[in-house]
Design an enzyme around this catalytic site. Structure first.
Site, PDB file in Angstrom:
ATOM      1  N   ILE A 139       0.830  -1.212   0.000  1.00 31.60           N
ATOM      2  CA  ILE A 139       0.000   0.000   0.000  1.00 31.60           C
ATOM      3  C   ILE A 139       0.863   1.260   0.000  1.00 31.60           C
ATOM      4  CG2 ILE A 139      -1.595   1.341   1.438  1.00 31.60           C
ATOM      5  CD1 ILE A 139      -2.700  -1.342   2.478  1.00 31.60           C
ATOM      6  N   ASP A 183      15.192   1.052  10.531  1.00 33.75           N
ATOM      7  CA  ASP A 183      14.168   0.324  11.271  1.00 33.75           C
ATOM      8  C   ASP A 183      13.493   1.372  12.147  1.00 33.75           C
ATOM      9  OD1 ASP A 183      12.723  -1.170  13.208  1.00 33.75           O
ATOM     10  OD2 ASP A 183      14.011  -2.907  12.817  1.00 33.75           O
ATOM     11  N   SER A 198      -3.359   3.721   9.262  1.00 31.76           N
ATOM     12  CA  SER A 198      -3.946   2.959  10.363  1.00 31.76           C
ATOM     13  C   SER A 198      -4.446   1.600   9.849  1.00 31.76           C
ATOM     14  CB  SER A 198      -5.078   3.795  10.971  1.00 31.76           C
ATOM     15  OG  SER A 198      -5.680   3.113  12.036  1.00 31.76           O
ATOM     16  N   LYS A 212      -2.467  -0.090  16.665  1.00 32.72           N
ATOM     17  CA  LYS A 212      -3.069   0.856  15.710  1.00 32.72           C
ATOM     18  C   LYS A 212      -4.067   1.780  16.401  1.00 32.72           C
ATOM     19  CE  LYS A 212      -1.274  -0.369  11.580  1.00 32.72           C
ATOM     20  NZ  LYS A 212      -0.542   0.522  10.665  1.00 32.72           N
ATOM     21  N   ILE A 266      -6.786  -4.817   1.320  1.00 35.09           N
ATOM     22  CA  ILE A 266      -6.239  -4.387   0.034  1.00 35.09           C
ATOM     23  C   ILE A 266      -5.603  -5.582  -0.675  1.00 35.09           C
ATOM     24  CG2 ILE A 266      -4.707  -2.743  -1.129  1.00 35.09           C
ATOM     25  CD1 ILE A 266      -7.107  -1.459   0.434  1.00 35.09           C
TER      26      ILE A 266
HETATM   27  C1  HXC Z   1       3.645 -15.786  16.808  1.00 35.38           C
HETATM   28  C2  HXC Z   1       5.483 -14.598  16.040  1.00 35.38           C
HETATM   29  C3  HXC Z   1       5.084 -14.794  14.696  1.00 35.38           C
HETATM   30  C4  HXC Z   1       3.887 -15.552  14.472  1.00 35.38           C
HETATM   31  C5  HXC Z   1       6.925 -13.655  14.697  1.00 35.38           C
HETATM   32  N1  HXC Z   1       6.625 -13.903  15.984  1.00 35.38           N
HETATM   33  N2  HXC Z   1       5.989 -14.178  13.882  1.00 35.38           N
HETATM   34  N3  HXC Z   1       4.777 -15.090  17.080  1.00 35.38           N
HETATM   35  N4  HXC Z   1       3.193 -16.024  15.545  1.00 35.38           N
HETATM   36  N5  HXC Z   1       3.433 -15.805  13.229  1.00 35.38           N
HETATM   37  C6  HXC Z   1       7.410 -13.531  17.151  1.00 35.38           C
HETATM   38  C7  HXC Z   1       8.825 -14.099  17.121  1.00 35.38           C
HETATM   39  O1  HXC Z   1       8.869 -15.454  17.559  1.00 35.38           O
HETATM   40  C8  HXC Z   1       9.537 -13.162  18.094  1.00 35.38           C
HETATM   41  O2  HXC Z   1       9.248 -13.484  19.439  1.00 35.38           O
HETATM   42  C9  HXC Z   1       8.870 -11.829  17.826  1.00 35.38           C
HETATM   43  O3  HXC Z   1       7.595 -12.120  17.201  1.00 35.38           O
HETATM   44  C10 HXC Z   1       9.674 -10.973  16.877  1.00 35.38           C
HETATM   45  O4  HXC Z   1       9.921 -11.723  15.710  1.00 35.38           O
HETATM   46  P1  HXC Z   1      11.187 -11.433  14.780  1.00 35.38           P
HETATM   47  O5  HXC Z   1      11.057 -12.258  13.551  1.00 35.38           O
HETATM   48  O6  HXC Z   1      12.436 -11.546  15.574  1.00 35.38           O
HETATM   49  O7  HXC Z   1      10.970  -9.876  14.520  1.00 35.38           O
HETATM   50  P2  HXC Z   1      11.350  -8.936  13.324  1.00 35.38           P
HETATM   51  O8  HXC Z   1      12.436  -9.539  12.470  1.00 35.38           O
HETATM   52  O9  HXC Z   1      11.596  -7.653  13.920  1.00 35.38           O
HETATM   53  O10 HXC Z   1      10.013  -8.938  12.418  1.00 35.38           O
HETATM   54  C11 HXC Z   1       8.853  -8.240  12.799  1.00 35.38           C
HETATM   55  C12 HXC Z   1       7.601  -9.046  12.402  1.00 35.38           C
HETATM   56  C13 HXC Z   1       7.704  -9.487  10.919  1.00 35.38           C
HETATM   57  C14 HXC Z   1       6.392  -8.149  12.662  1.00 35.38           C
HETATM   58  C15 HXC Z   1       7.515 -10.284  13.292  1.00 35.38           C
HETATM   59  O11 HXC Z   1       6.581 -10.281  10.588  1.00 35.38           O
HETATM   60  C16 HXC Z   1       7.824  -8.332   9.970  1.00 35.38           C
HETATM   61  O12 HXC Z   1       8.906  -7.805   9.750  1.00 35.38           O
HETATM   62  N6  HXC Z   1       6.703  -7.886   9.365  1.00 35.38           N
HETATM   63  C17 HXC Z   1       6.715  -6.737   8.392  1.00 35.38           C
HETATM   64  C18 HXC Z   1       5.812  -7.007   7.211  1.00 35.38           C
HETATM   65  C19 HXC Z   1       4.369  -7.156   7.614  1.00 35.38           C
HETATM   66  O13 HXC Z   1       4.037  -7.715   8.666  1.00 35.38           O
HETATM   67  N7  HXC Z   1       3.472  -6.632   6.744  1.00 35.38           N
HETATM   68  C20 HXC Z   1       2.049  -6.679   6.993  1.00 35.38           C
HETATM   69  C21 HXC Z   1       1.572  -5.374   7.546  1.00 35.38           C
HETATM   70  S1  HXC Z   1      -0.211  -5.475   7.563  1.00 35.38           S
HETATM   71  P3  HXC Z   1      10.301 -14.313  20.379  1.00 35.38           P
HETATM   72  O14 HXC Z   1       9.625 -14.396  21.688  1.00 35.38           O
HETATM   73  O15 HXC Z   1      10.482 -15.648  19.713  1.00 35.38           O
HETATM   74  O16 HXC Z   1      11.554 -13.502  20.397  1.00 35.38           O
HETATM   75  C22 HXC Z   1      -0.816  -4.709   8.903  1.00 35.38           C
HETATM   76  C23 HXC Z   1      -2.313  -4.687   9.094  1.00 35.38           C
HETATM   77  C24 HXC Z   1      -3.059  -5.554   8.106  1.00 35.38           C
HETATM   78  O17 HXC Z   1      -0.091  -4.174   9.668  1.00 35.38           O
HETATM   79  C25 HXC Z   1      -4.560  -5.352   8.170  1.00 35.38           C
HETATM   80  C26 HXC Z   1      -5.261  -6.181   7.104  1.00 35.38           C
HETATM   81  C27 HXC Z   1      -6.728  -5.951   7.120  1.00 35.38           C
HETATM   82  P1  NAP Z   2       3.889  -4.373   3.557  1.00 38.81           P
HETATM   83  O1  NAP Z   2       3.954  -4.537   2.073  1.00 38.81           O
HETATM   84  O2  NAP Z   2       4.529  -5.397   4.418  1.00 38.81           O
HETATM   85  O3  NAP Z   2       4.481  -2.927   3.891  1.00 38.81           O
HETATM   86  C1  NAP Z   2       5.138  -2.630   5.075  1.00 38.81           C
HETATM   87  C2  NAP Z   2       6.225  -1.633   4.779  1.00 38.81           C
HETATM   88  O4  NAP Z   2       6.829  -1.218   5.999  1.00 38.81           O
HETATM   89  C3  NAP Z   2       7.345  -2.201   3.925  1.00 38.81           C
HETATM   90  O5  NAP Z   2       7.893  -1.168   3.126  1.00 38.81           O
HETATM   91  C4  NAP Z   2       8.387  -2.651   4.954  1.00 38.81           C
HETATM   92  O6  NAP Z   2       9.670  -2.676   4.333  1.00 38.81           O
HETATM   93  C5  NAP Z   2       8.223  -1.549   5.986  1.00 38.81           C
HETATM   94  N1  NAP Z   2       8.564  -1.960   7.344  1.00 38.81           N
HETATM   95  C6  NAP Z   2       8.111  -3.022   8.046  1.00 38.81           C
HETATM   96  N2  NAP Z   2       8.673  -3.055   9.268  1.00 38.81           N
HETATM   97  C7  NAP Z   2       9.489  -1.981   9.330  1.00 38.81           C
HETATM   98  C8  NAP Z   2      10.348  -1.461  10.335  1.00 38.81           C
HETATM   99  N3  NAP Z   2      10.493  -2.067  11.520  1.00 38.81           N
HETATM  100  N4  NAP Z   2      11.032  -0.312  10.077  1.00 38.81           N
HETATM  101  C9  NAP Z   2      10.911   0.314   8.873  1.00 38.81           C
HETATM  102  N5  NAP Z   2      10.118  -0.134   7.896  1.00 38.81           N
HETATM  103  C10 NAP Z   2       9.420  -1.270   8.121  1.00 38.81           C
HETATM  104  O7  NAP Z   2       2.390  -4.252   4.096  1.00 38.81           O
HETATM  105  P2  NAP Z   2       0.970  -3.726   3.551  1.00 38.81           P
HETATM  106  O8  NAP Z   2       0.035  -4.845   3.706  1.00 38.81           O
HETATM  107  O9  NAP Z   2       1.074  -3.035   2.259  1.00 38.81           O
HETATM  108  O10 NAP Z   2       0.616  -2.662   4.704  1.00 38.81           O
HETATM  109  C11 NAP Z   2       1.028  -1.310   4.603  1.00 38.81           C
HETATM  110  C12 NAP Z   2       0.318  -0.465   5.648  1.00 38.81           C
HETATM  111  O11 NAP Z   2      -1.093  -0.548   5.486  1.00 38.81           O
HETATM  112  C13 NAP Z   2       0.603  -0.877   7.089  1.00 38.81           C
HETATM  113  O12 NAP Z   2       0.653   0.268   7.920  1.00 38.81           O
HETATM  114  C14 NAP Z   2      -0.603  -1.709   7.445  1.00 38.81           C
HETATM  115  O13 NAP Z   2      -0.842  -1.744   8.829  1.00 38.81           O
HETATM  116  C15 NAP Z   2      -1.705  -0.965   6.707  1.00 38.81           C
HETATM  117  N6  NAP Z   2      -2.884  -1.759   6.367  1.00 38.81           N
HETATM  118  C16 NAP Z   2      -2.797  -2.763   5.472  1.00 38.81           C
HETATM  119  C17 NAP Z   2      -3.945  -3.443   5.074  1.00 38.81           C
HETATM  120  C18 NAP Z   2      -3.906  -4.492   4.001  1.00 38.81           C
HETATM  121  O14 NAP Z   2      -4.944  -4.956   3.549  1.00 38.81           O
HETATM  122  N7  NAP Z   2      -2.758  -4.898   3.542  1.00 38.81           N
HETATM  123  C19 NAP Z   2      -5.163  -3.123   5.669  1.00 38.81           C
HETATM  124  C20 NAP Z   2      -5.205  -2.117   6.626  1.00 38.81           C
HETATM  125  C21 NAP Z   2      -4.068  -1.428   6.968  1.00 38.81           C
HETATM  126  P3  NAP Z   2      10.946  -3.487   4.938  1.00 38.81           P
HETATM  127  O15 NAP Z   2      10.540  -4.902   5.017  1.00 38.81           O
HETATM  128  O16 NAP Z   2      12.052  -3.178   3.972  1.00 38.81           O
HETATM  129  O17 NAP Z   2      11.220  -2.888   6.289  1.00 38.81           O
END
Ligand code: HXC
Ligand code: NAP
Length: 275
Positions: free
Chosen positions: A20, A65, A142, A160, A189
């Site tokens: 997004i 980060d 959000s 959030k 999305i």
């Molecule tokens: C339970 C989990 C887990 C899972 C990770 N953890 N994944 N616990 N179930 N599926 C735990 C790990 O075991 C660890 O705890 C802690 O979370 C941190 O994990 P790390 O991998 O060390 O963290 P990090 O490398 O910092 O990664 C952060 C993350 C990762 C959030 C866990 O998934 C990430 O980087 N996500 C970014 C991309 C993303 O999520 N995009 C979607 C955004 S959508 P312990 O205790 O073992 O140390 C969004 C809203 C969507 O935000 C709304 C849709 C409608």
């Molecule tokens: P996404 O593709 O995973 O985007 C997340 C972005 O944030 C990536 O650019 C990621 O890049 C960066 N990021 C993640 N952790 C970070 C950290 N610790 N520091 C700096 N950058 C970080 O996810 P998405 O689904 O498009 O979601 C984008 C936004 O929309 C989020 O705020 C999410 O909560 C919101 N949202 C999503 C949905 C949906 O349907 N997908 C619905 C409602 C709200 P790096 O991995 O390089 O860090």
């Protein structure tokens, strides 16, 4: 995107390298802005800069980060040194995974709160000195979970909800200087990491789409258009709002999706497998 002209404006999208937020970065670039992006992965930052330049925009980026306030501050400062004051900041770095509250570690909960909420605060503090006054706009991305409780999402719901209250508080604190702070709240999305994590199979995706009153999943462009509007002069008197851009999903469908997610997590739990 034709109605919008951001020529000569400086835009920073934090978390702007995929999904997004990248769609938002591309929309501002297509509207003529200079666009900077930031996220953890250098590869994703480089790839996004190249894509924005291919759209004809001046672009730069930095790796950070959002959990590290000092790295964020230095990155924002580098954008200011190159381009001057920031007109628009979109702050959308976030993390999510489905897990019941009792089934996740303290560090798992903390990770999401640290990225989504504390990270948003770090970004807000870092950009404040460099936002144009008057005229600057900060937009938080959000999620429906900020207002709708969903099983398996306690970490995201708490984080959030905090982001949206941060929006409202900063709108109060910064309004007098002419900085507008708002949240955009996307619905589900299509094709994004967030959707993939909450609705991993095609039948989940279909069920979510059917639960949206407008009858379809959103596209990144739907969210980008709302950001182009909110950051523009057309929205000059809008501050402190949380704008759902979700096809009406938060009116009911989101809760149904949450219930389905809860059922999926419960059926995968070891207790349920013992039965
Ligand atoms: C339970 C989990 C887990 C899972 C990770 N953890 N994944 N616990 N179930 N599926 C735990 C790990 O075991 C660890 O705890 C802690 O979370 C941190 O994990 P790390 O991998 O060390 O963290 P990090 O490398 O910092 O990664 C952060 C993350 C990762 C959030 C866990 O998934 C990430 O980087 N996500 C970014 C991309 C993303 O999520 N995009 C979607 C955004 S959508 P312990 O205790 O073992 O140390 C969004 C809203 C969507 O935000 C709304 C849709 C409608
Ligand atoms: P996404 O593709 O995973 O985007 C997340 C972005 O944030 C990536 O650019 C990621 O890049 C960066 N990021 C993640 N952790 C970070 C950290 N610790 N520091 C700096 N950058 C970080 O996810 P998405 O689904 O498009 O979601 C984008 C936004 O929309 C989020 O705020 C999410 O909560 C919101 N949202 C999503 C949905 C949906 O349907 N997908 C619905 C409602 C709200 P790096 O991995 O390089 O860090």
């Amino acid at each position: 995107m034709a109605p919008w002209d951001y020529t000569g404006r400086n835009v920073l999208v934090v978390g702007g390298t995929s999904g997004i937020n990248r769609g938002i970065a591309e929309a501002f670039a297509a509207a003529g802005a200079r666009v900077a992006v930031a996220s953890r992965s250098q590869e994703k930052v480089d790839d996004t800069i190249a894509a924005l330049q291919a759209l004809g925009a001046e672009s730069m980026g930095f790796c950070a980060d959002v959990r590290d306030a000092e790295v964020v501050r230095l990155g924002v400062q580098s954008v200011h040194e190159s381009w001057g004051e920031l007109d628009v900041v979109v702050s959308g770095a976030a993390g999510n995974f489905p897990a019941m509250a009792t089934g996740m570690s303290v560090n798992a909960f903390k990770s999401v709160v640290d990225i989504d909420l504390l990270g948003s605060f770090h970004v807000a503090q870092a950009v404040y000195p460099f936002l144009r006054k008057p005229g600057g706009s900060l937009i938080h991305i959000s999620a429906p979970q900020a207002h709708i409780a969903m099983p398996g999402q306690s970490h995201v719901c708490a984080a959030k909800a905090g982001v949206d209250m941060l929006t409202r508080t900063l709108a109060l604190e910064w309004g007098a200087e002419g900085i507008r702070v708002n949240s955009v709240l996307p619905g589900p999305i299509d094709g994004t990491e967030g959707m993939q994590r909450l609705a991993p199979k095609e039948h989940h995706r279909q069920a979510v789409a059917q639960s949206v009153p407008l009858g379809r999943l959103g596209q990144p462009e739907d969210i980008a258009r709302a950001c182009l509007f909110l950051a523009s002069e057309q929205a000059a008197y809008i501050a402190g709002v949380v704008l759902p851009v979700d096809g009406g999903w938060s009116l009911g469908g989101a809760a149904a999706t949450g219930a389905a997610l809860g059922a999926m997590l419960n059926s995968n739990s070891p207790k349920s497998k013992e039965k």
